[in-house]
Design an enzyme around this catalytic site. Structure first.
Site, PDB file in Angstrom:
ATOM      1  N   THR A  18       0.833  -1.205   0.000  1.00 52.04           N
ATOM      2  CA  THR A  18       0.000   0.000   0.000  1.00 52.04           C
ATOM      3  C   THR A  18       0.871   1.259   0.000  1.00 52.04           C
ATOM      4  O   THR A  18       0.544   2.251  -0.623  1.00 52.04           O
ATOM      5  CB  THR A  18      -0.912   0.028   1.252  1.00 52.04           C
ATOM      6  OG1 THR A  18      -1.616  -1.206   1.350  1.00 52.04           O
ATOM      7  CG2 THR A  18      -1.906   1.160   1.186  1.00 52.04           C
ATOM      8  N   ARG A  22       7.736  -2.632   2.803  1.00 48.37           N
ATOM      9  CA  ARG A  22       7.884  -2.738   4.258  1.00 48.37           C
ATOM     10  C   ARG A  22       8.215  -4.169   4.623  1.00 48.37           C
ATOM     11  O   ARG A  22       7.518  -5.100   4.210  1.00 48.37           O
ATOM     12  CB  ARG A  22       6.603  -2.311   4.973  1.00 48.37           C
ATOM     13  CG  ARG A  22       6.375  -0.838   4.838  1.00 48.37           C
ATOM     14  CD  ARG A  22       5.243  -0.327   5.691  1.00 48.37           C
ATOM     15  NE  ARG A  22       4.945   1.038   5.289  1.00 48.37           N
ATOM     16  CZ  ARG A  22       3.871   1.717   5.649  1.00 48.37           C
ATOM     17  NH1 ARG A  22       2.972   1.156   6.445  1.00 48.37           N
ATOM     18  NH2 ARG A  22       3.683   2.949   5.237  1.00 48.37           N
ATOM     19  N   SER A 113       6.095   3.712   8.851  1.00 50.46           N
ATOM     20  CA  SER A 113       4.938   4.430   9.361  1.00 50.46           C
ATOM     21  C   SER A 113       4.608   4.108  10.810  1.00 50.46           C
ATOM     22  O   SER A 113       5.417   4.323  11.693  1.00 50.46           O
ATOM     23  CB  SER A 113       3.754   4.149   8.443  1.00 50.46           C
ATOM     24  OG  SER A 113       2.690   4.976   8.782  1.00 50.46           O
ATOM     25  N   HIS A 114       3.422   3.541  11.020  1.00 51.75           N
ATOM     26  CA  HIS A 114       2.926   3.285  12.376  1.00 51.75           C
ATOM     27  C   HIS A 114       3.416   1.937  12.914  1.00 51.75           C
ATOM     28  O   HIS A 114       3.101   1.583  14.045  1.00 51.75           O
ATOM     29  CB  HIS A 114       1.405   3.281  12.339  1.00 51.75           C
ATOM     30  CG  HIS A 114       0.882   2.320  11.306  1.00 51.75           C
ATOM     31  ND1 HIS A 114       1.043   2.539   9.966  1.00 51.75           N
ATOM     32  CD2 HIS A 114       0.270   1.130  11.426  1.00 51.75           C
ATOM     33  CE1 HIS A 114       0.534   1.525   9.296  1.00 51.75           C
ATOM     34  NE2 HIS A 114       0.059   0.657  10.158  1.00 51.75           N
ATOM     35  N   ASP A 278       1.845   9.657  13.991  1.00 52.13           N
ATOM     36  CA  ASP A 278       2.476   8.339  13.954  1.00 52.13           C
ATOM     37  C   ASP A 278       3.979   8.419  13.691  1.00 52.13           C
ATOM     38  O   ASP A 278       4.567   9.494  13.731  1.00 52.13           O
ATOM     39  CB  ASP A 278       1.801   7.470  12.887  1.00 52.13           C
ATOM     40  CG  ASP A 278       2.073   7.989  11.489  1.00 52.13           C
ATOM     41  OD1 ASP A 278       2.290   9.195  11.344  1.00 52.13           O
ATOM     42  OD2 ASP A 278       2.086   7.175  10.534  1.00 52.13           O
ATOM     43  N   ASP A 280       5.977   8.407  11.103  1.00 53.63           N
ATOM     44  CA  ASP A 280       6.540   9.320  10.106  1.00 53.63           C
ATOM     45  C   ASP A 280       5.742  10.617   9.978  1.00 53.63           C
ATOM     46  O   ASP A 280       5.981  11.393   9.052  1.00 53.63           O
ATOM     47  CB  ASP A 280       6.657   8.628   8.748  1.00 53.63           C
ATOM     48  CG  ASP A 280       5.323   8.148   8.204  1.00 53.63           C
ATOM     49  OD1 ASP A 280       4.430   7.840   9.016  1.00 53.63           O
ATOM     50  OD2 ASP A 280       5.166   8.082   6.975  1.00 53.63           O
ATOM     51  N   ASP A 282       2.534  11.349   9.298  1.00 54.43           N
ATOM     52  CA  ASP A 282       1.457  11.632   8.347  1.00 54.43           C
ATOM     53  C   ASP A 282       0.070  11.308   8.894  1.00 54.43           C
ATOM     54  O   ASP A 282      -0.926  11.794   8.383  1.00 54.43           O
ATOM     55  CB  ASP A 282       1.705  10.967   6.979  1.00 54.43           C
ATOM     56  CG  ASP A 282       1.889   9.471   7.056  1.00 54.43           C
ATOM     57  OD1 ASP A 282       1.802   8.908   8.166  1.00 54.43           O
ATOM     58  OD2 ASP A 282       2.138   8.857   5.997  1.00 54.43           O
ATOM     59  N   ARG A 283      -0.017  10.504   9.939  1.00 49.33           N
ATOM     60  CA  ARG A 283      -1.348  10.184  10.495  1.00 49.33           C
ATOM     61  C   ARG A 283      -1.703  11.146  11.628  1.00 49.33           C
ATOM     62  O   ARG A 283      -0.833  11.771  12.212  1.00 49.33           O
ATOM     63  CB  ARG A 283      -1.360   8.768  11.054  1.00 49.33           C
ATOM     64  CG  ARG A 283      -1.152   7.724   9.999  1.00 49.33           C
ATOM     65  CD  ARG A 283      -1.339   6.341  10.581  1.00 49.33           C
ATOM     66  NE  ARG A 283      -1.254   5.362   9.510  1.00 49.33           N
ATOM     67  CZ  ARG A 283      -1.797   4.161   9.537  1.00 49.33           C
ATOM     68  NH1 ARG A 283      -2.464   3.770  10.606  1.00 49.33           N
ATOM     69  NH2 ARG A 283      -1.677   3.331   8.522  1.00 49.33           N
ATOM     70  N   THR A 345      -7.781   2.262  -1.157  1.00 49.34           N
ATOM     71  CA  THR A 345      -6.922   2.584  -0.016  1.00 49.34           C
ATOM     72  C   THR A 345      -5.501   2.860  -0.501  1.00 49.34           C
ATOM     73  O   THR A 345      -4.954   2.114  -1.302  1.00 49.34           O
ATOM     74  CB  THR A 345      -6.907   1.389   0.960  1.00 49.34           C
ATOM     75  OG1 THR A 345      -8.213   1.286   1.514  1.00 49.34           O
ATOM     76  CG2 THR A 345      -5.894   1.587   2.067  1.00 49.34           C
ATOM     77  N   GLU A 364      -8.720   9.364   4.890  1.00 44.82           N
ATOM     78  CA  GLU A 364      -8.910   7.923   5.003  1.00 44.82           C
ATOM     79  C   GLU A 364      -9.278   7.558   6.432  1.00 44.82           C
ATOM     80  O   GLU A 364      -8.868   8.245   7.382  1.00 44.82           O
ATOM     81  CB  GLU A 364      -7.622   7.196   4.637  1.00 44.82           C
ATOM     82  CG  GLU A 364      -7.189   7.377   3.214  1.00 44.82           C
ATOM     83  CD  GLU A 364      -6.020   6.484   2.890  1.00 44.82           C
ATOM     84  OE1 GLU A 364      -6.242   5.385   2.381  1.00 44.82           O
ATOM     85  OE2 GLU A 364      -4.884   6.876   3.188  1.00 44.82           O
ATOM     86  N   SER A 366      -7.992   5.339   8.043  1.00 41.86           N
ATOM     87  CA  SER A 366      -6.780   4.898   8.735  1.00 41.86           C
ATOM     88  C   SER A 366      -6.019   6.086   9.324  1.00 41.86           C
ATOM     89  O   SER A 366      -4.798   6.134   9.275  1.00 41.86           O
ATOM     90  CB  SER A 366      -5.895   4.112   7.780  1.00 41.86           C
ATOM     91  OG  SER A 366      -5.635   4.873   6.608  1.00 41.86           O
ATOM     92  N   LYS A 377      -0.614  12.567   3.293  1.00 42.84           N
ATOM     93  CA  LYS A 377      -1.442  12.976   4.425  1.00 42.84           C
ATOM     94  C   LYS A 377      -0.528  13.654   5.431  1.00 42.84           C
ATOM     95  O   LYS A 377       0.687  13.458   5.415  1.00 42.84           O
ATOM     96  CB  LYS A 377      -2.184  11.793   5.022  1.00 42.84           C
ATOM     97  CG  LYS A 377      -1.337  10.596   5.424  1.00 42.84           C
ATOM     98  CD  LYS A 377      -2.268   9.457   5.787  1.00 42.84           C
ATOM     99  CE  LYS A 377      -1.529   8.218   6.277  1.00 42.84           C
ATOM    100  NZ  LYS A 377      -1.008   7.390   5.180  1.00 42.84           N
ATOM    101  N   ARG A 497      -8.898  -6.765   7.423  1.00 47.27           N
ATOM    102  CA  ARG A 497      -9.595  -5.610   7.979  1.00 47.27           C
ATOM    103  C   ARG A 497     -11.071  -5.719   7.619  1.00 47.27           C
ATOM    104  O   ARG A 497     -11.416  -5.941   6.447  1.00 47.27           O
ATOM    105  CB  ARG A 497      -9.045  -4.316   7.403  1.00 47.27           C
ATOM    106  CG  ARG A 497      -7.556  -4.102   7.611  1.00 47.27           C
ATOM    107  CD  ARG A 497      -7.227  -2.618   7.553  1.00 47.27           C
ATOM    108  NE  ARG A 497      -5.815  -2.332   7.401  1.00 47.27           N
ATOM    109  CZ  ARG A 497      -4.896  -2.421   8.358  1.00 47.27           C
ATOM    110  NH1 ARG A 497      -5.251  -2.855   9.561  1.00 47.27           N
ATOM    111  NH2 ARG A 497      -3.642  -2.111   8.137  1.00 47.27           N
TER     112      ARG A 497
END
Ligand code: G16
Length: 544
Positions: A18, A22, A113-114, A278, A280, A282-283, A345, A364, A366, A377, A497
């Site tokens: 996505t 990773r 990310s998270h 988060d 990085d 972005d959230r 997504t 989103e 998320s 984001k 999910r």
């Protein structure tokens, strides 16, 4: 310094998900693993030769080593200059801004990310294109294809360079500019929001807030913007020191992983406002006193109130949400008479719509919201949007959201994640669901009649590219939906999910417990997908 040509063989697992590639840190530490992927980027992005690259990451374990490797590879591959974040640190939205601001030919962002960090945890790498956004599928597919045929990579023979002090130097023929991105990012935020108004609001109301940087990348940005520029009392930003293992926690801003922060909003001494970002940056998660704003509602509230914010006082051109995100923003768009796009997504799907000026805001479920100011984001941007809104309205977070529900109806929303399940079981579950879709339309379950059931496919309205197999949607006549999707960001097994949404127009029913309201849909999801039977799990790992 000499350029070395190193022989290598392809790895068969370098397909980006996505949001980039990773994997566990130990996978990236295998000889040639990172180098192969990076060489595939240089081989497929010829403009980087003689061009500028932006480079940085979220500071997680292996970030510094990876930066040293990529710098030497960039020099060997003919990149003219690299802007690298001080200490190797760049938040994802700051990187997006810098690529755009300096008109760079792209950026390499190191982040998972998270996901947790540390020697046994996760690492990630992604390429962002000159518009500042995550590479679209045609680019990631080209990079992946190249990883399958690589036989060598280029790297400069040399010592480690100093990336901890802002300075400029040469590495071979390449210029390196080590700089602190906090100020450039803060400048952009001051163009978008009314800082004077927020500062006065903090002052005159003795506003109490907390921002949880979760020991991740936003700490330095948040301290400078919230405490120094806006005058929030020292200590308003917590967990502000970026750490390679994020203090041993998941840097994931949600109710499950930011419990310390949630507790600070509760009870008589609870703060007025709290937010988290988060790994990085972005959230975002937005909380009021005793109140959680779902990311889907946050997007809808932003769209409905956008003209109160300087950046949007001329109005918004349109909005977009990812398919599993609740339809709350759709009704706002209807009322504003602007288009609303439903994308798969992944932030990369918003890029073309933003570039074409079709949308001004997107988000989103998320925990991601953003706008046309960058092509990622942006966690702190969302926090500043809310602070600006609170300053203008003079109402609490809860009052703003409740008033929004009264006007537009409330979309009760929850996501149930089943993490680390067996990959084969997850594939079987999705396959069985897909096979049963054809017969569902018109069926009625517990009073919910199915109006559509499909495997979501998206045709990009700007370039016509088609993305298939983006998740199973089951929509009901009353506006409820159940969506099943496999995550594209996990590094172990598969994550299922299940996204559940139900619309409640009646204000008298807006204050119920979400899980209780959703119970019939949760049971229906279990019945349709046989989650327990196929995966062996009788409860989700994480509920958000
Ligand atoms: C990434 C993407 C988001 C996506 C999220 C979850 O976020 O950028 O667009 O919504 O992953 O994806 P999935 O459901 O496939 O795990 P981040 O913050 O991890 O970069």
């Amino acid at each position: 310094m000499t350029v070395l040509t190193v022989s290598t063989t392809p790895f068969d697992d370098q397909k980006p998900g996505t949001s980039g590639l990773r994997k566990k840190v130990r996978v990236f530490q295998q000889p040639h693993y990172l180098e192969n992927f990076v060489q595939a980027i240089f081989d497929t992005q010829p403009d980087l030769k003689g061009g500028m690259l932006v480079l940085g990451g979220d500071g997680r374990y292996y970030n510094r080593e990876a930066i040293q490797i990529i710098l030497r590879m960039a020099a060997a591959n003919g990149v003219e200059s690299v802007m690298v974040g001080k200490g190797g640190i760049l938040s994802t939205p700051a990187a997006s801004h810098l690529i755009r601001h300096f008109e760079a030919q792209g950026g390499i962002i190191l982040s998972a990310s998270h996901n947790p960090g540390g020697p046994d945890e996760d690492f990630g790498i992604k390429f962002n294109t000159p518009n500042g956004g995550p590479a679209p599928e045609k680019v990631t597919e080209a990079i992946h294809a190249r990883t399958k045929t690589l036989s060598q990579y280029l790297i400069l023979n040399g010592e480690e360079v100093d990336i901890d002090s802002p300075q400029q130097f040469q590495l071979g023929n390449m210029g390196v500019d080590v700089f602190d991105s906090v100020y450039a990012y803060a400048e952009l935020m001051q163009e978008l929001f009314d800082f004077d108004r927020i500062r006065n609001f903090f002052d005159s109301t003795h506003f109490r807030m907390r921002f949880d940087a979760m020991h991740a990348v936003t700490g330095p940005y948040a301290r400078y913007i919230l405490e120094e520029l806006l005058g929030a009392p020292p200590g308003s930003v917590i967990n502000a020191e970026p750490k390679p293992d994020f203090g041993g926690h998941h840097p994931d801003p949600n109710l499950a992983h930011a419990q310390e922060l949630v507790a600070m909003t509760q009870g008589a001494r609870g703060v007025d406002f709290a937010a988290a970002s988060d790994g990085d940056g972005d959230r975002n998660m937005i909380l009021g006193h005793d109140f959680f704003v779902t990311p889907s509602d946050s997007l809808a509230v932003m769209a409905a109130n956008a003209t109160l914010i300087p950046a949007f006082n001329g109005g918004i051109s349109g909005v977009a949400r990812s398919m599993p995100t609740s339809q709350a923003v759709d009704r706002v768009a209807d009322m504003l008479e602007v288009p609303c796009f439903e994308t798969p997504t992944g932030w990369k799907f918003f890029g073309n719509l933003l570039d074409a000026g079709e949308i001004s805001l997107c988000g989103e479920e998320s925990f991601g919201t953003g706008s046309n100011h960058v092509r990622e984001k942006d966690g702190l941007w969302a926090v500043l949007f809310w602070l600006n809104l609170l300053a203008v309205k003079g109402q609490s977070v809860a009052d703003i959201v409740r008033a929004h529900w009264r006007k537009y109806g409330r979309n009760y929303y929850t996501r149930h994640d089943y993490e680390g399940i067996d990959k084969a079981a997850a594939d079987k579950l999705m396959k069985q669901l897909k096979e049963g879709l054809g017969s569902l339309v018109g069926d009625e379950f517990n009073g919910h009649r199915v109006s559509y059931a499909d495997d979501f496919a998206y045709t990009d309205p700007v370039d016509g590219s088609v993305s298939k197999n983006q998740g199973i949607r089951i929509g009901f006549k009353d506006g409820s939906r159940i969506i099943f999707r496999l995550s594209g960001t996990g590094t172990e097994g598969a994550t299922l999910r299940v996204y559940l949404e139900s619309l409640e127009p009646d204000p008298a029913k807006h204050n119920q417990d979400t899980q209780a309201v959703m119970r019939p849909l949760i049971e229906l999801a279990e019945m349709l997908a046989n989650i327990k039977g196929i995966t062996g799990r009788d409860a989700p790992t994480v509920i958000t």
